[in-house]
Design a protein around this motif. Structure first.
Motif, PDB file in Angstrom:
ATOM      1  N   THR A 275       0.829  -1.205   0.000  1.00 21.87           N
ATOM      2  CA  THR A 275       0.000   0.000   0.000  1.00 21.87           C
ATOM      3  C   THR A 275       0.863   1.254   0.000  1.00 21.87           C
ATOM      4  N   MET A 276       1.872   1.271   0.855  1.00 25.51           N
ATOM      5  CA  MET A 276       2.779   2.418   0.903  1.00 25.51           C
ATOM      6  C   MET A 276       3.514   2.604  -0.427  1.00 25.51           C
ATOM      7  N   MET A 277       3.907   1.487  -1.041  1.00 25.63           N
ATOM      8  CA  MET A 277       4.605   1.556  -2.319  1.00 25.63           C
ATOM      9  C   MET A 277       3.720   2.124  -3.421  1.00 25.63           C
ATOM     10  N   ILE A 278       2.465   1.665  -3.478  1.00 21.46           N
ATOM     11  CA  ILE A 278       1.544   2.130  -4.521  1.00 21.46           C
ATOM     12  C   ILE A 278       1.248   3.614  -4.364  1.00 21.46           C
ATOM     13  N   VAL A 279       0.991   4.045  -3.141  1.00 22.68           N
ATOM     14  CA  VAL A 279       0.701   5.466  -2.900  1.00 22.68           C
ATOM     15  C   VAL A 279       1.897   6.331  -3.304  1.00 22.68           C
ATOM     16  N   GLY A 280       3.098   5.909  -2.918  1.00 27.98           N
ATOM     17  CA  GLY A 280       4.293   6.680  -3.257  1.00 27.98           C
ATOM     18  C   GLY A 280       4.533   6.789  -4.742  1.00 27.98           C
ATOM     19  N   ARG A 281       4.345   5.678  -5.456  1.00 27.67           N
ATOM     20  CA  ARG A 281       4.586   5.697  -6.900  1.00 27.67           C
ATOM     21  C   ARG A 281       3.501   6.485  -7.631  1.00 27.67           C
ATOM     22  N   ALA A 282       2.246   6.372  -7.187  1.00 28.96           N
ATOM     23  CA  ALA A 282       1.171   7.128  -7.831  1.00 28.96           C
ATOM     24  C   ALA A 282       1.394   8.630  -7.669  1.00 28.96           C
ATOM     25  N   LEU A 283       1.829   9.039  -6.473  1.00 22.69           N
ATOM     26  CA  LEU A 283       2.110  10.458  -6.243  1.00 22.69           C
ATOM     27  C   LEU A 283       3.221  10.948  -7.166  1.00 22.69           C
ATOM     28  N   ALA A 284       4.250  10.145  -7.349  1.00 17.00           N
ATOM     29  CA  ALA A 284       5.360  10.542  -8.214  1.00 17.00           C
ATOM     30  C   ALA A 284       4.915  10.675  -9.667  1.00 17.00           C
ATOM     31  N   VAL A 285       4.109   9.716 -10.138  1.00  9.46           N
ATOM     32  CA  VAL A 285       3.644   9.761 -11.529  1.00  9.46           C
ATOM     33  C   VAL A 285       2.852  11.037 -11.792  1.00  9.46           C
ATOM     34  N   LEU A 311       7.824  16.746  -5.297  1.00  9.51           N
ATOM     35  CA  LEU A 311       6.808  15.691  -5.288  1.00  9.51           C
ATOM     36  C   LEU A 311       7.420  14.333  -5.620  1.00  9.51           C
ATOM     37  N   SER A 312       8.401  14.320  -6.513  1.00  8.91           N
ATOM     38  CA  SER A 312       9.107  13.074  -6.811  1.00  8.91           C
ATOM     39  C   SER A 312       9.807  12.558  -5.561  1.00  8.91           C
ATOM     40  N   GLY A 313      10.443  13.445  -4.822  1.00  5.04           N
ATOM     41  CA  GLY A 313      11.124  13.047  -3.604  1.00  5.04           C
ATOM     42  C   GLY A 313      10.170  12.524  -2.549  1.00  5.04           C
ATOM     43  N   ILE A 314       8.988  13.158  -2.409  1.00  5.45           N
ATOM     44  CA  ILE A 314       7.998  12.671  -1.441  1.00  5.45           C
ATOM     45  C   ILE A 314       7.563  11.258  -1.808  1.00  5.45           C
ATOM     46  N   GLY A 315       7.319  11.034  -3.090  1.00  2.00           N
ATOM     47  CA  GLY A 315       6.946   9.693  -3.542  1.00  2.00           C
ATOM     48  C   GLY A 315       8.008   8.663  -3.234  1.00  2.00           C
ATOM     49  N   ASN A 316       9.255   9.020  -3.447  1.00  2.00           N
ATOM     50  CA  ASN A 316      10.348   8.096  -3.124  1.00  2.00           C
ATOM     51  C   ASN A 316      10.421   7.813  -1.632  1.00  2.00           C
ATOM     52  N   GLY A 317      10.207   8.847  -0.815  1.00  2.00           N
ATOM     53  CA  GLY A 317      10.255   8.658   0.628  1.00  2.00           C
ATOM     54  C   GLY A 317       9.152   7.756   1.146  1.00  2.00           C
ATOM     55  N   LEU A 318       7.998   7.777   0.488  1.00  2.00           N
ATOM     56  CA  LEU A 318       6.908   6.890   0.875  1.00  2.00           C
ATOM     57  C   LEU A 318       7.145   5.458   0.398  1.00  2.00           C
ATOM     58  N   THR A 319       7.846   5.317  -0.706  1.00  2.00           N
ATOM     59  CA  THR A 319       8.010   4.009  -1.346  1.00  2.00           C
ATOM     60  C   THR A 319       9.163   3.194  -0.788  1.00  2.00           C
ATOM     61  N   THR A 320      10.356   3.782  -0.749  1.00  2.00           N
ATOM     62  CA  THR A 320      11.568   2.977  -0.559  1.00  2.00           C
ATOM     63  C   THR A 320      11.703   2.294   0.800  1.00  2.00           C
ATOM     64  N   PRO A 321      11.279   2.882   1.935  1.00  2.00           N
ATOM     65  CA  PRO A 321      11.405   2.124   3.189  1.00  2.00           C
ATOM     66  C   PRO A 321      10.595   0.831   3.179  1.00  2.00           C
ATOM     67  N   SER A 322       9.375   0.875   2.663  1.00  2.00           N
ATOM     68  CA  SER A 322       8.548  -0.324   2.612  1.00  2.00           C
ATOM     69  C   SER A 322       9.074  -1.317   1.591  1.00  2.00           C
TER      70      SER A 322
END
Length: 410
Positions: A275-285, A311-322
């Protein structure tokens, strides 16, 4: 004389290990044009200091991960820091571009800290707790890459580009001492032989989740590599920025990463990793895609361009830890190997996208082409995150039908 550590490292030590690895990639980037002039080579040749370094880091981590599963995290990290120290001194002193590039490749010893810090966290915590710890480390250590280009640009302007590599040398020496004193061993289930670790790799290769987690992380971080590789050329042509100005603006993508990681650290324990990965990647796109369309339409401005980077950085921050926690949870007894292999995929992908960026981005098209490439990488990462979610749902249904524990389905 400092006594060797016998207890697990503090988070501060892991932050320094990870942050130094990132600094090794991006602190000198604002100086690439001056370095090319000093060595008398084309800018493209100097780009090998980024792309070639990433490729060497990938190879290094493929070896370092299994070594740490066999011999322990501590000795591998200490050896990596020692190699980083020697290589940095050579880079700072040599007048020969071939010697410089060779030593630059050996600076990849610093990346040992990034890969094995994740394994050390996984040694001590379960997946969701590990994701929280990784997010905490990421959000704090992100100050380093945010300040790195600014420091590099200042050092270039004040003392010349070699000052950055002098600073690398000092940082390597300090980090070796810190690791000696604080980094106790966390791998208490060492494998029987080095060969056994490589023979265990097929366990990871057969795991669809491993590829989903790892490739999601690779494409997510790939957006940062694309930005680092092409920002100097694109922004100089579009906005006339000096290395010092670029160094300040380059911190925007890392500022976003700090925000995303801090948010992830607060909420990731409550959500599935996918879920965290999908949200992060969708925000980046969306966050990069819409500004790219506006830039293509002629609305060229620094706030729009760098706002997309936030916004790209926020998406990465949401994605990469998970994504990182998921990668290491597939086979816990292979945490070091999984960390090394996934890190190799990340930097190997980074080498590819950095090279492609060098070929495709020019002074004429850079302000549009650069974010467009970042959108493509973000879409690929989103596809991998959705694949992990699909696997989770399919195996949960199958396990429920069979009356089994869904966690055992993989």
């Amino acid at each position: 004389m400092l006594r060797a550590a016998t207890t697990p490292p503090h988070l501060t030590t892991l932050i320094l290990m990870t942050g130094t690895s990132v600094l090794t990639l991006n602190m000198f980037v604002p100086s690439l044009a001056h370095m090319a002039e000093d060595f008398g080579v084309d800018y493209g040749v100097m780009g090998l200091a980024v792309g070639g370094y990433l490729a060497m880091t990938a190879l290094t981590q493929i070896v370092m991960g299994p070594l740490s599963d066999r011999y322990g995290r501590r000795p591998v990290v200490l050896v990596g820091m020692a190699i980083f120290f020697v290589a940095s001194i050579i880079c700072a002193l040599t007048p020969d571009i071939r010697v410089f590039l060779a030593a630059r490749m050996f600076q990849s010893g610093a990346a040992t800290g990034m890969a094995l810090s994740r394994a050390m966290i996984r040694d001590q915590f379960e997946p969701r707790d590990a994701a929280v710890k990784m997010a905490t480390v990421s959000s704090i250590m992100a100050v380093a890459p945010m300040l790195g280009p600014s420091i590099g640009g200042f050092l270039d302007a004040a003392f010349g580009w070699r000052a950055s590599f002098v600073l690398y040398s000092l940082a390597a020496a300090a980090l070796f001492v810190i690791c000696w004193a604080d980094l106790g061993e966390t791998n208490h289930h060492k494998s029987s032989s080095f060969g056994a670790q490589f023979r265990a790799y097929p366990e990871l290769f057969r795991s669809r989740r491993f590829w989903g987690y790892s490739l999601c992380a690779a494409f997510s971080v790939g957006t940062f590599h694309i930005f680092v590789s092409g920002a100097a050329l694109a922004t100089k042509a579009a906005f006339g920025m000096s290395p010092g100005e670029l160094g300040i603006w380059m911190g925007t993508i890392t500022l976003g990463f700090m925000i995303g990681s801090a948010t992830s650290g607060r909420i990731s324990r409550n959500y599935e990793l996918s879920t965290m990965m999908i949200v992060g990647r969708a925000l980046a796109v969306v966050g990069i895609g819409i500004p790219t369309l506006l830039l293509w339409a002629g609305h060229v401005s620094a706030p729009l361009f760098f706002g997309a980077m936030v916004l790209s950085g926020i998406g990465n921050g949401l994605t990469t830890p998970s994504a990182g926690a998921g990668t290491l949870s597939i086979r816990p007894h292979l945490a070091g190997s999984a960390s090394g292999l996934s890190a190799a995929l990340i930097v190997g992908n980074g080498a590819v996208v950095a090279t492609l960026t060098g070929w495709l981005v020019s002074a004429e098209n850079g302000i549009v082409m650069l974010p467009f490439l970042m959108v493509l990488a973000s879409v690929a990462g989103l596809a991998m995150a959705l694949m992990v979610r699909a696997i989770d749902l399919a195996e949960a249904r199958a396990a429920a039908a069979a009356g089994e524990d869904p966690a055992a389905a993989e």
